[in-house]
Structures are given as structure tokens and as C-alpha cells.
Design an enzyme around this catalytic site. Structure first.
Site, mmCIF file in Angstrom:
data_model
loop_
_atom_site.group_PDB
_atom_site.id
_atom_site.type_symbol
_atom_site.label_atom_id
_atom_site.label_comp_id
_atom_site.label_asym_id
_atom_site.label_seq_id
_atom_site.Cartn_x
_atom_site.Cartn_y
_atom_site.Cartn_z
ATOM 1 N N HIS A 364 9.022 -52.296 28.065
ATOM 2 C CA HIS A 364 9.005 -52.531 26.551
ATOM 3 C C HIS A 364 9.366 -53.421 26.106
ATOM 4 C CE1 HIS A 364 8.337 -48.126 27.200
ATOM 5 N NE2 HIS A 364 7.639 -48.226 26.046
ATOM 6 N N GLU A 605 -1.323 -39.182 27.673
ATOM 7 C CA GLU A 605 -0.779 -40.179 28.423
ATOM 8 C C GLU A 605 -0.225 -39.687 29.604
ATOM 9 O OE1 GLU A 605 2.666 -42.388 26.353
ATOM 10 O OE2 GLU A 605 3.424 -40.381 25.580
ATOM 11 N N ASP A 629 1.388 -45.490 29.886
ATOM 12 C CA ASP A 629 1.595 -44.260 30.671
ATOM 13 C C ASP A 629 0.663 -43.724 31.281
ATOM 14 O OD1 ASP A 629 4.606 -44.343 30.419
ATOM 15 O OD2 ASP A 629 4.493 -43.701 28.415
ATOM 16 N N CYS A 676 -3.857 -46.305 21.933
ATOM 17 C CA CYS A 676 -2.921 -47.228 21.419
ATOM 18 C C CYS A 676 -2.019 -47.878 22.435
ATOM 19 C CB CYS A 676 -2.085 -46.292 20.523
ATOM 20 S SG CYS A 676 -1.117 -44.902 21.042
HETATM 21 C C1 PEP Z 1 1.421 -45.808 26.361
HETATM 22 O O1 PEP Z 1 2.121 -45.072 26.961
HETATM 23 O O2 PEP Z 1 0.389 -46.373 26.278
HETATM 24 C C2 PEP Z 1 1.894 -46.024 24.935
HETATM 25 C C3 PEP Z 1 1.515 -46.535 23.872
HETATM 26 O O3 PEP Z 1 3.544 -45.596 24.637
HETATM 27 P P1 PEP Z 1 4.612 -46.493 25.119
HETATM 28 O O4 PEP Z 1 4.058 -47.694 25.693
HETATM 29 O O5 PEP Z 1 5.509 -46.684 24.069
HETATM 30 O O6 PEP Z 1 5.374 -45.711 26.175
HETATM 31 MG MG MG Z 2 4.064 -44.031 26.270
#
Ligand code: PEP
Ligand code: MG
Length: 760
Positions: A364, A605, A629, A676
Site C-alpha cells: 500500500h 478481488e 488483490d 480500480c
Molecule cells: C485491489 O485490490 O485491486 C484494490 C483496488 O484494493 P487495495 O489495493 O486497496 O487492496
Molecule cells: Mg484490494
């Protein structure tokens, strides 16, 4: 065996250079295996020759380096086969090669095992005996195990061996390069600021100081304060302790009173290190000595010493200068394990690069860095980060490289890339107010992923048409307790107002995995398969309902809120969450707010969700694919683990197939679909997703202008042709290579990255 390994590793960790590391290994192995000879040959990366780096038992008659060609001798054969060779009499083997300047022909028995790290043969570890006998199976197994364990240590020492002290003369211009993983595109040139967690002695960096006397004063004061602490603790506990137990405190006090200890620290300060760094050096070297001792009682003293070190450190850190005081423009943040919350603590306007020893491009902190447009390299496992404070660095976020002590030529090359980037940015901005449509008029919608309040201005400035993913956990991460409903409402209102009338898709709290809240620790063996996202919030209704109510209240009069549920792996979770959202809405409405029931959607995801599009679509208004994910779970590759990062790719054929199947299934249902994950903001990803049929892509504000520039320069027809050419390829690498070629042929490669940077 384990004891031997532990000791070697501990000793090696305190060694200052690669020759010292190798010397420790040959001495220890020769002794443990009662061999007459133990030698290490390492591959010279330039010549590919096996160079005798260290030996115990071989006598050399000249000072010449002993170097064997790749196909020379038994050592070469072990390396070539990447297998052990165990011979009772090496001299009769056809590959035997007698090096005249050694006494090798005195030894008949030979056991050589390859030293392999990340599939690469780094060298060969050899033991020899005069006596004609094969090494037995146990001995062979021992040497193989030692070699496997030591490979990582040798690789690390090899990579870091070049920097050995704070002494400036050893830091000539040398273009020292460390390889990591590309975390966020771009190039940054600046001075390193090492960020480290408090009260962690091993993470303390070396910082050169001029005012030696002031540092010594600080150290002495910290020492006195630690002494007072221990006296107090001893008094407080005296009535509960036996005299034996009380003696422990005396041991502590003796250690503190021991003049040699403080004189040693002062000596290190005199050689130019600050008090914290000097303390670390001295404590670590004594700890290593204690740990080496055979007597278990004395070995235990190592932990006492560590504890004392921590106590003195905590007093030193109480008076340490504020982190932001160490930043000057342009700065590069360096740390062992940088987290998203670290970014909340530093003056970001001064930061031009980020380097983290741990983590990968899908951590992250890297995602946030992309949102902020800060060049980032992750997983630089070999970086000697404690020695980099105030060192000038180059961060190459395209290729995942970090350079220290760069030559003028290299600085000029990278400065040129920075200039090219600026020109490209300006070109992107000319598209800002134009619609995102292909040359044949196919309209795409580009949304942004946000988390920080600062994202609002940046996103609007870059032409975002809405928020496809608002990561609300960021606001939970930068606090030291859960935010109240009222506090959340204020922050959500800023997002909703900032983007009004465009929609804002707020995701409910998605913690767990690598997203930890300091005040809500979760310790699990397998955090990514554990208590994460919706699983936590459904178990903690108070957190979930407060968040939903805050979101809905914040949307009063605006009506542009959408709510998205993370980590959904079964339909029941959605049913339960929906009931709670409806309840929250009814309550807020009843309280008199001007609100409408928000659209509710789920993230796709987890592979289970990919196969339940129809059932999920029956419950929700929209879906958004989280490719970060989804890739991790489909490929069974931890998105944070640099060791397996080469296996993580959203262009893996299985991921592409699954994304294709999601869009095809969703088109049969009455549901809006977007992507996303980070793939949406990758120019190649954006083209392939558009070709599959996705028409809403949500990405970081930084990636948005680039994605728009690329989409505005292709036709849907071209994009579909690209998809056709890659969808059946067998490997992710082949997909990426082919896409790079196709982008070049379509003449849009120059929009993707400065031409002086190589392909990813
Ligand atoms: C993902 O998993 O692609 C996502 C957009 O969520 P995060 O990266 O915050 O887990
Ligand atoms: Mg995610």
C-alpha cells in the site's frame, strides 16, 4: 546443526565486509566438519571465473589470485552442474585440475556444493581431506544445508560489501547500484533521510555529526537517565524479589557503570557517528560476542544488553530532533519497512523519492506513492539503509534501481530523464479538458483512486471524472484510535463536496492483510487469507455502522455517494452488509438529513467473486474489479513479498482470462462495472481492459493523464487487435513484450514513459 547455523549467521551479521563474512564461514565450517580444508570460490560477474575468495587449510605459495575458468576443474564442474560432487579421490577424476601454486594435491577427498541464490550459482563451497574416503551422507547433507542458508548471507554481503564505514574516503564515486522492484514510475535525485521506528536499536541509521561534544553530552545524559530508571525499578520491585532476582538489576547497573562500555560508545562518537548510531554499533558487537558463548547463562546476557541498549536509546530519542527537521529539499525517504502511515508523518512537499527495503510494488505504501506521483523503489533487500543518511541517491522508479555515490555522467543521464518527464507531463495536461475517447470515438470514463485529502485538488487538476475508489482506511491509519462518526463525516464531506457533482465511491474500511491500524493489531499466520476487509467490519458492527452513517450523513444534499464493499468472497456477506447499509440510511433519514439511499457495490478481488458475478449482480448496483488483490489470490503470490514479486503480474494469462470472463458475465446482468486496481492506470492495462469491454477505469491521479493520452491515441479497433494478439500467449512476460512492441508500432510508446528509460 541449527546451533552452528545460528552462530555463523550471528557472527556474519556483525562482519564489516565481504572478506570478513567469507572468513567466518570457512573457519566455522572447517571446524564443524572437522575437515582439513574449507574454501569458498565465488563467481566473478564480469569474467564468470571462479575466484578463490577465502580458504582455511589450503596453503598458497604466491599472492596471486586463484581463478578457475567456468569449465576448469572440479569447482567449475560443481558450478556447471549446480550439483554436489563427492569424491574419495579427486585426483583421479578427469576434471581434476591441479593449481600449481597450492598444496591441493595433498588432499584426496573432495566435496564441493554449489552456492545458489535465486536460481543463480554464486559460487562453490568446498571441503577436503587428505585421507582417501568419501564424505558420508550426513556430512554431505550438512554442507548442502549450510550452503543453502549461507547463499542469502553471501548475496547480501556481496551486494552491500562495498560500503563498509562512515569513513568518507571509502565513498568514492562508484555508481553503486541496488536492485529492487519498480514501485512508482519516475526518477528522483535527492538526499536520503532514513526513517526508522522508535525504540528499535537495529534500525538506527549512522548519521555523521560535527559537534562531537554535544553528542557525548546527550549520550551521558541518556546513560544517567537509564541508570535512574533501573534503580527505581529495582526499588519498586525489591519487596517482591528474592536476593537472587535482585542481583539481576545489579548486573544491569554494573553494565551501565562499566566504564569500558561508555568509553567505547564515546569512541564511536569521536569517529563521527551520532550518539544513537554509536550506541547501536557497540551494543550490537557485544551482543554478538555474548551470543557466541557456549555457556547458556552468558548467552542470555545478550538479551539483557539488548534491553539496556533499548532503554538508553529511548532516552536519546526523547530529545532527538523532530523528523521533519531532517528534511531538506529534495529529499528521498529510505526505510526498512516503510508503511502508508509513514507517509503521513513526513513533509511530502520535500520528497522526490521513496526507497523501502521490504515490500513490493503492490504494497500500500507503493500504491500511495503512485497516487502522490513520487518515484519509488521497493524490496531493495540488499540496501545498507542504516548507512545512507544524507547520502545523495538516485531513485529509478521505472527500473526499480537505487544508486548511491553516482558519477557525474550518471547524474546527468538521470537529470535528462527528469527533464523529459516534465515535458511529457506538460503534454499530458493539454488533454486534461478533452474527453477520454479513442480516435474512433469510443468514450471511456476515467476515475481516480483517492485516500488522502490532498488527492482532491490533484485529481481535479488532472481531469478526473469521479472517484472510483476512495480508500477510507487511510484516514483510520493516520490516527492513534478509531475516528468517531462525527470526525469521519467531516472528512467524507470534503471528498464528496470536492468532487461534486461527480460520484465518489467510498469503500468501507479495508484493513487486515498488510493494512494495519496501530491501535487494532491483528496477528495472524496468514493475514492475506485471514481477517480482512468486510470480514472484520461485519464482525464489528459498531465500526461498520458508524462508518456507513458518517458516509450517508456526509452526502446530505449532495447525493453523489456510492458505497463499495471490499474482500467479498460470498453472497451472505453482501446480504448482511446491505441490511446494515439500509438500516444506517433509514436512521440518518429519520434524523432529518436530506439523503437518498446510495448505490451499493462490491469489489471483485477474490477468485470466488469472479465465479459469482450473476448472483452478486442480483444484489448490488455496481461492481469494481480490484486487480491488485485478484492477481495476488489467483496466482497465490503475496503482493508484498519481494521474493516472489517476479511471479506477480496482472498480465499473467490467467488474470487476463479472468478479467475477460468478469466483463462478459457482467454484460449479461444489469450492473455497472469498472476496474480500480493498479492495472487500470497502467497504459498497457488500460488498453487491454478497454478492449475487453470495460469502460470505466479508476486509477491514481498521477497515472490518469498518461492513460488518457494513450487512449486518445488508439482506436478501439487497434486495442481489440492488441488484445487478440496477447490473450492466448502463455506467459506474462510474452504479453508485456508483445504489448511493448505493439505500442511502439502504434507510435504511442513515447507517451508511456521517457524514451531514455528502458521497458519495464
Ligand atoms: C485491489 O485490490 O485491486 C484494490 C483496488 O484494493 P487495495 O489495493 O486497496 O487492496
Ligand atoms: Mg484490494
Amino acid at each position: 546443526m541449527l546451533d552452528l547455523l545460528r552462530r555463523i549467521t550471528q557472527e556474519v551479521n556483525t562482519a564489516q565486509s565481504l572478506p570478513m563474512v567469507l572468513d567466518i564461514i570457512v573457519r566455522r565450517v572447517q571446524h564443524a566438519m572437522r575437515a582439513e580444508v574449507c574454501s569458498i570460490y565465488l563467481v566473478d560477474p564480469n569474467t564468470k571465473h571462479y575466484v578463490l575468495m577465502s580458504t582455511k587449510g589450503l596453503s598458497l605459495s604466491t599472492n596471486d589470485t586463484i581463478s578457475l575458468k567456468p569449465d576448469e576443474g572440479l569447482v567449475g564442474l560443481v558450478g556447471k552442474r549446480a550439483e554436489p560432487i563427492n569424491l574419495a579421490d579427486a585426483r583421479v577424476h578427469p576434471a581434476f585440475h591441479h593449481v600449481k601454486t597450492t598444496n591441493e594435491d595433498e588432499f584426496q577427498a573432495f566435496l564441493g556444493v554449489p552456492i545458489i541464490h535465486h536460481r543463480q550459482v554464486l559460487g562453490v563451497l568446498v571441503v577436503q581431506h587428505a585421507e582417501k574416503r568419501r564424505f558420508d551422507e550426513g556430512e554431505e547433507a550438512l554442507l548442502i544445508t549450510l550452503s543453502a542458508q549461507l547463499a542469502g548471507v553471501i548475496a547480501h554481503a556481496e551486494a552491500t560489501g562495498a560500503i563498509t564505514s562512515l569513513n568518507a574516503s571509502s565513498k568514492e564515486e562508484s555508481d553503486l547500484r541496488y536492485k529492487g522492484l519498480a514501485g512508482s514510475d519516475g526518477v528522483g535525485l535527492g538526499r536520503a533521510v532514513v526513517v526508522y521506528p522508535p525504540a528499535d536499536l537495529s534500525a538506527v541509521p549512522d548519521i555523521a555529526v560535527n559537534n562531537i561534544q554535544a553528542e557525548i553530552e546527550k549520550f551521558k545524559n541518556a546513560l544517567t537517565a537509564a541508570r535512574t530508571d533501573i534503580h527505581k525499578a529495582s526499588e519498586r520491585l525489591s519487596e517482591h524479589l528474592s536476593s537472587d532476582e535482585k542481583a539481576l538489576f545489579d548486573v544491569y547497573l554494573k553494565m551501565l557503570d562499566d566504564n569500558t562500555f561508555s568509553l567505547e560508545v564515546e569512541g564511536k562518537i569521536h569517529s563521527g557517528n551520532w550518539a544513537q548510531g554509536a550506541l547501536r554499533e557497540v551494543v550490537q558487537s557485544h551482543v554478538a560476542n555474548f551470543e557466541e558463548m557456549d555457556d547458556p547463562y552468558l548467552r542470555e546476557r545478550a538479551s539483557d544488553l539488548r534491553d539496556l541498549g533499548r532503554r538508553i536509546l529511548s532516552h536519546l530519542q526523547k530529545n532527538a530532533p523532530d523528523l521533519s527537521e531532517r528534511f531538506s529539499t529534495p529529499a528521498i525517504i529510505v526505510g526498512e519497512e516503510l508503511t502508508a502511515s509513514t507517509l503521513g508523518e513526513v513533509p511530502l512537499d520535500k520528497v522526490v523519492g521513496i526507497v523501502s527495503v521490504m515490500g513490493s510494488s503492490n504494497s500500500h505504501v507503493a500504491i500511495l506513492a503512485r497516487a502522490l506521483g513520487i518515484p519509488t523503489v521497493m524490496g531493495v533487500l540488499d540496501l545498507p539503509y542504516t548507512q545512507l543518511e544524507a547520502v545523495n541517491l538516485i531513485v529509478d522508479g521505472y527500473q526499480g534501481k537505487v544508486f548511491t555515490y553516482a558519477s557525474d555522467t550518471l547524474v546527468a543521464k538521470y537529470q535528462h530523464i527528469v527533464d523529459e518527464e516534465k515535458a511529457l507531463e506538460e503534454e499530458y495536461l493539454t488533454f486534461r479538458d478533452l474527453p477520454c475517447e479513442t480516435i474512433d470515438g469510443h468514450r471511456m470514463f476515467l476515475h481516480v483512486n483517492t485516500g488522502l485529502s490532498a488527492d482532491i485538488g490533484r485529481s481535479l487538476h488532472r481531469g478526473a471524472e469521479g472517484v472510483g475508489l476512495y480508500r477510507t482506511e487511510v484516514l483510520f491509519m493516520v490516527r492513534d484510535r478509531f475516528p468517531t462518526e462525527a470526525e469521519q463525516e467531516i472528512i467524507y464531506r470534503q471528498q464528496l463536496e470536492g468532487f461534486y457533482p461527480a460520484p465518489v465511491t467510498a469503500r468501507t474500511l479495508d484493513i487486515g492483510g498488510d493494512k494495519a491500524l496501530p491501535y487494532f493489531p491483528i496477528h495472524e499466520e496468514n493475514p492475506f487469507l485471514g481477517w480482512r476487509g468486510i470480514r472484520i467490519t461485519l464482525d464489528h458492527l459498531e465500526i461498520f455502522v458508524a462508518q456507513i452513517r458518517a458516509m450517508i450523513k456526509a452526502s446530505s444534499g449532495l447525493h453523489n455517494l456510492k458505497i463499495m464493499l471490499p474482500m467479498v468472497s460470498n453472497v451472505a456477506e453482501v446480504e448482511d452488509a446491505l441490511a446494515l447499509v439500509r438500516r444506517g440510511y433509514a436512521e440518518v433519514k429519520e434524523e432529518g438529513y436530506d439523503v437518498v439511499m446510495p448505490e451499493v457495490g462490491v469489489m471483485i478481488e477474490v477468485p470466488a467473486a469472479v465465479y459469482q458475478i450473476k448472483q452478486l449482480a442480483g444484489l448490488v448496483d455496481f461492481m469494481s474489479v480490484g486487480t491488485n488483490d485478484l492477481t495476488q489470490y489467483l496466482l497465490a503470490v503475496d503482493r508484498n513479498n519481494p521474493r516472489v514479486a517476479n511471479l506477480y503480474s496482472s498480465f499473467h494469462p490467467a488474470v487476463l482470462r479472468s478479467l475477460y470472463s468478469v466483463v462478459q458475465d457482467a454484460q449479461k446482468e444489469n450492473v455497472t462495472l469498472s476496474v480500480c486496481g493498479e492495472m487500470a492506470g497502467d497504459p498497457m492495462g488500460a488498453i487491454l481492459l478497454m478492449a475487453m469491454g470495460y469502460d470505466v477505469l479508476s486509477m491514481s491521479a498521477t497515472g490518469l493523464p498518461k492513460a488518457k493520452a494513450v487512449i486518445r491515441n488508439v482506436s478501439v479497433f487497434q486495442a481489440r487487435e492488441m488484445l487478440r494478439q496477447v490473450i492466448d500467449l502463455p506467459h506474462a512476460d510474452a504479453v508485456v513484450r508483445t504489448m511493448n512492441r505493439l505500442l511502439r508500432e502504434a507510435n504511442i510508446e513515447r507517451l508511456v514513459r521517457p524514451i531514455n528509460t528502458k521497458e519495464k
